[in-house]
Design a protein around this motif. Structure first.
Motif, PDB file in Angstrom:
ATOM      1  N   UNK A 177       0.818  -1.209   0.000  1.00  0.00           N
ATOM      2  CA  UNK A 177       0.000   0.000   0.000  1.00  0.00           C
ATOM      3  C   UNK A 177       0.855   1.263   0.000  1.00  0.00           C
ATOM      4  N   UNK A 178       2.005   1.210   0.661  1.00  0.00           N
ATOM      5  CA  UNK A 178       2.918   2.360   0.605  1.00  0.00           C
ATOM      6  C   UNK A 178       3.308   2.657  -0.838  1.00  0.00           C
ATOM      7  N   UNK A 179       3.713   1.619  -1.556  1.00  0.00           N
ATOM      8  CA  UNK A 179       4.134   1.801  -2.952  1.00  0.00           C
ATOM      9  C   UNK A 179       2.954   2.277  -3.792  1.00  0.00           C
ATOM     10  N   UNK A 188       8.732   3.855 -11.769  1.00  0.00           N
ATOM     11  CA  UNK A 188       9.094   3.755 -13.189  1.00  0.00           C
ATOM     12  C   UNK A 188       9.686   2.401 -13.554  1.00  0.00           C
ATOM     13  N   UNK A 189      10.250   1.672 -12.543  1.00  0.00           N
ATOM     14  CA  UNK A 189      10.898   0.386 -12.829  1.00  0.00           C
ATOM     15  C   UNK A 189      10.637  -0.583 -11.685  1.00  0.00           C
ATOM     16  N   UNK A 190      10.387  -1.827 -12.043  1.00  0.00           N
ATOM     17  CA  UNK A 190      10.282  -2.906 -11.053  1.00  0.00           C
ATOM     18  C   UNK A 190      11.252  -4.004 -11.462  1.00  0.00           C
ATOM     19  N   UNK A 191      12.041  -4.484 -10.507  1.00  0.00           N
ATOM     20  CA  UNK A 191      12.993  -5.562 -10.753  1.00  0.00           C
ATOM     21  C   UNK A 191      12.526  -6.821 -10.041  1.00  0.00           C
ATOM     22  N   UNK A 337      20.562 -13.144  -5.709  1.00  0.00           N
ATOM     23  CA  UNK A 337      20.559 -11.710  -5.419  1.00  0.00           C
ATOM     24  C   UNK A 337      19.129 -11.200  -5.430  1.00  0.00           C
ATOM     25  N   UNK A 338      18.822 -10.389  -4.457  1.00  0.00           N
ATOM     26  CA  UNK A 338      17.506  -9.775  -4.443  1.00  0.00           C
ATOM     27  C   UNK A 338      16.431 -10.667  -3.860  1.00  0.00           C
ATOM     28  N   UNK A 339      15.181 -10.278  -4.036  1.00  0.00           N
ATOM     29  CA  UNK A 339      14.044 -10.952  -3.397  1.00  0.00           C
ATOM     30  C   UNK A 339      13.543 -12.145  -4.185  1.00  0.00           C
ATOM     31  N   UNK A 340      13.825 -13.333  -3.722  1.00  0.00           N
ATOM     32  CA  UNK A 340      13.403 -14.528  -4.440  1.00  0.00           C
ATOM     33  C   UNK A 340      11.907 -14.636  -4.615  1.00  0.00           C
ATOM     34  N   UNK A 341      11.137 -14.126  -3.667  1.00  0.00           N
ATOM     35  CA  UNK A 341       9.679 -14.235  -3.742  1.00  0.00           C
ATOM     36  C   UNK A 341       9.011 -12.868  -3.757  1.00  0.00           C
ATOM     37  N   UNK A 342       9.748 -11.844  -4.129  1.00  0.00           N
ATOM     38  CA  UNK A 342       9.186 -10.500  -4.153  1.00  0.00           C
ATOM     39  C   UNK A 342       9.749  -9.691  -5.299  1.00  0.00           C
ATOM     40  N   UNK A 343       9.910  -8.391  -5.077  1.00  0.00           N
ATOM     41  CA  UNK A 343      10.374  -7.502  -6.136  1.00  0.00           C
ATOM     42  C   UNK A 343      10.923  -6.214  -5.528  1.00  0.00           C
ATOM     43  N   UNK A 344      11.678  -5.487  -6.339  1.00  0.00           N
ATOM     44  CA  UNK A 344      12.225  -4.185  -5.961  1.00  0.00           C
ATOM     45  C   UNK A 344      11.498  -3.130  -6.789  1.00  0.00           C
ATOM     46  N   UNK A 345      10.924  -2.158  -6.117  1.00  0.00           N
ATOM     47  CA  UNK A 345      10.158  -1.093  -6.766  1.00  0.00           C
ATOM     48  C   UNK A 345      10.986   0.190  -6.729  1.00  0.00           C
ATOM     49  N   UNK A 353      11.938  -2.591  -1.395  1.00  0.00           N
ATOM     50  CA  UNK A 353      12.090  -4.019  -1.697  1.00  0.00           C
ATOM     51  C   UNK A 353      11.120  -4.790  -0.810  1.00  0.00           C
ATOM     52  N   UNK A 354      10.187  -5.481  -1.445  1.00  0.00           N
ATOM     53  CA  UNK A 354       9.169  -6.231  -0.708  1.00  0.00           C
ATOM     54  C   UNK A 354       9.389  -7.709  -0.961  1.00  0.00           C
ATOM     55  N   UNK A 355       9.739  -8.421   0.078  1.00  0.00           N
ATOM     56  CA  UNK A 355       9.880  -9.866   0.002  1.00  0.00           C
ATOM     57  C   UNK A 355       8.889 -10.484   0.979  1.00  0.00           C
TER      58      UNK A 355
END
Length: 459
Positions: A177-179, A188-191, A337-345, A353-355
């Protein structure tokens, strides 16, 4: 389908309007026509008694509002083992025919944890029987199959919950909800991770049937897929193969990808739509899920998942997508590297980064707010089951309603289709409303599959 026995819901639908009640007693306490009341226990059955079901069953036993009445698996030894283990002293009725279970038991809901290639068939028949459904992920084998499930859910007014449990975790929803509400400005980008796709089955020599198996059982197990000679790598390893799933293992497109991409959809507020462009960034190759040149930080949100990706090798290629508002989704991250079950906004004013059950942000103050609910206080799936039970009683949409599941699962299949087509750099135009490509007939042929006679989806 005909049913020889009325369910509790049938009775409630029939007599609900004729029962006198004080006007000041809320309907959700009494139990309105077609649903149990707030004080009733919801009676459910479990279908597909594999490893995932064992974990779910144990969680259900910790939810006072649930009563498991029956279990079902077409392989009788699986029923026997489940009753002797998780069901010991539980007095659960066991079935090898889910239609018989639907007919004999007064079920409010079923949890469908079958193989992916049988999931839509079993689920829609449950909906037609007036039973609410909890559907493990991925909810379907194809995009068209998923849409048929959504249509059935709406027609039969089934309360549906897809097994993407991050949608019911307080900390994940708080961060999402924050995002969505602009805490990091316009995104602009999600990884997100570059998950491994499925393999194709080679016609290996037949193996002996397992004890308790026979040709009839194997025919039913094969469901919509051609009946191949029995092989344990099909029976036990079905998640690997394109015909039965689409990358269902750890760090697979439909295994972990359904969770990660669902997290993307939730935080972007695109629950009922999807991207408008999809393109392949590089040729598909068979490679390791991890990058040996990367050493993740000890506090990386995905550390607990890196081990699950460490020994995975398969078909991979970076894929990107774009939404109508210009947000670009880059499915590029390696498994270590990064969130295996989430994403970086990535937004105009920061990153989030929400995992699963873990967050990181820049600036750090974003997640240090006193209203951050913090880590889970219950088993992670319990929140999800409780939400489903509450919605069965109130007849409202679940946090992971089937439409939301369809949209997230679609992202998984768009990845597989882009790789299958193999046109590096060419932007495939996707219409999320029509759920079709507007510039690639070859890709549209992969939206559905021919089903074997006798296992067509119910109309």
């Amino acid at each position: 389908m005909t049913r020889s026995k009325w369910t509790r819901r049938d009775v409630l639908r029939t007599v609900g309007g004729a029962v006198a009640a004080p006007y000041f007693v809320p309907s959700h306490v009494l139990g309105a026509p077609g649903r149990p009341g707030a004080n009733d226990r919801v009676i459910i059955g479990l279908i597909g008694l594999g490893g995932r079901c064992r974990g779910v069953a144990q969680t259900c036993l910790g939810v006072p509002q649930v009563r498991i009445a029956a279990i079902c698996d077409i392989f009788k030894p699986a029923c026997d083992a489940f009753q002797a283990g998780d069901g010991k002293d539980q007095n659960w009725n066991a079935y090898t025919d889910f239609n018989e279970m639907y007919d004999r038991e007064n079920l409010d809901g079923v949890m469908v944890m079958t193989t992916t290639h049988a999931r839509a068939w079993v689920t829609i028949l449950a909906m037609q029987a007036g039973i609410d459904t909890y559907i493990e992920k991925p909810m379907s084998l194809t995009i068209a199959e998923g849409r048929a499930m959504v249509d059935a859910a709406r027609k039969y007014e089934s309360v549906t919950q897809i097994g993407t449990q991050q949608r019911s975790m307080p900390i994940n929803n708080w961060a999402s909800d924050l995002v969505k509400n602009g805490a990091i400005g316009n995104v602009h980008t999600v990884l997100a991770p570059n998950f491994i796709g499925p393999e194709r089955w080679n016609q290996d020599p037949a193996q002996p049937m397992p004890k308790g198996g026979d040709d009839k059982w194997w025919d039913i197990w094969s469901n919509q897929v051609e009946v191949r000679p029995y092989h344990t790598q099909i029976h036990k390893g079905w998640k690997r193969w394109w015909d039965y799933d689409s990358g269902g293992l750890s760090f697979g497109v439909t295994g972990w990808g359904t969770h990660s991409y669902d997290q993307v959809q939730r935080a972007l507020g695109t629950d009922e739509t999807g991207p408008v462009e999809v393109w392949l960034e590089e040729p598909v190759s068979v490679e390791s899920a991890v990058n040996s040149d990367i050493t993740p930080a000890a506090d990386d949100t995905g550390v607990r998942y890196h081990r699950g990706a460490s020994n995975k090798v398969g078909r991979r290629a970076k894929v990107s997508m774009k939404y109508a508002n210009g947000t670009e989704l880059r499915l590029h991250l390696d498994g270590n590297w990064g969130p295996g079950l989430g994403a970086i906004f990535v937004g105009e004013n920061g990153k989030m980064e929400i995992n699963r059950n873990k967050l990181a942000s820049n600036p750090k103050e974003l997640i240090e707010s006193p209203d951050n609910p913090g880590p889970n206080l219950k088993p992670e799936t319990q929140y999800h089951i409780e939400n489903w039970i509450d919605c069965i009683k109130t007849r409202t949409r679940c946090t992971a309603d089937i439409e939301y599941g369809q949209r997230s699962t679609t992202l998984c299949y768009l990845v597989n289709i882009a790789r299958e087509i193999g046109r590096v750099g060419e932007r495939l135009q996707w219409d999320p409303k029509m759920e079709r490509f507007t510039n690639c007939d070859e890709a549209n042929k992969l939206l559905s599959r021919q089903r074997r006679k006798g296992y067509e989806l119910p109309s």
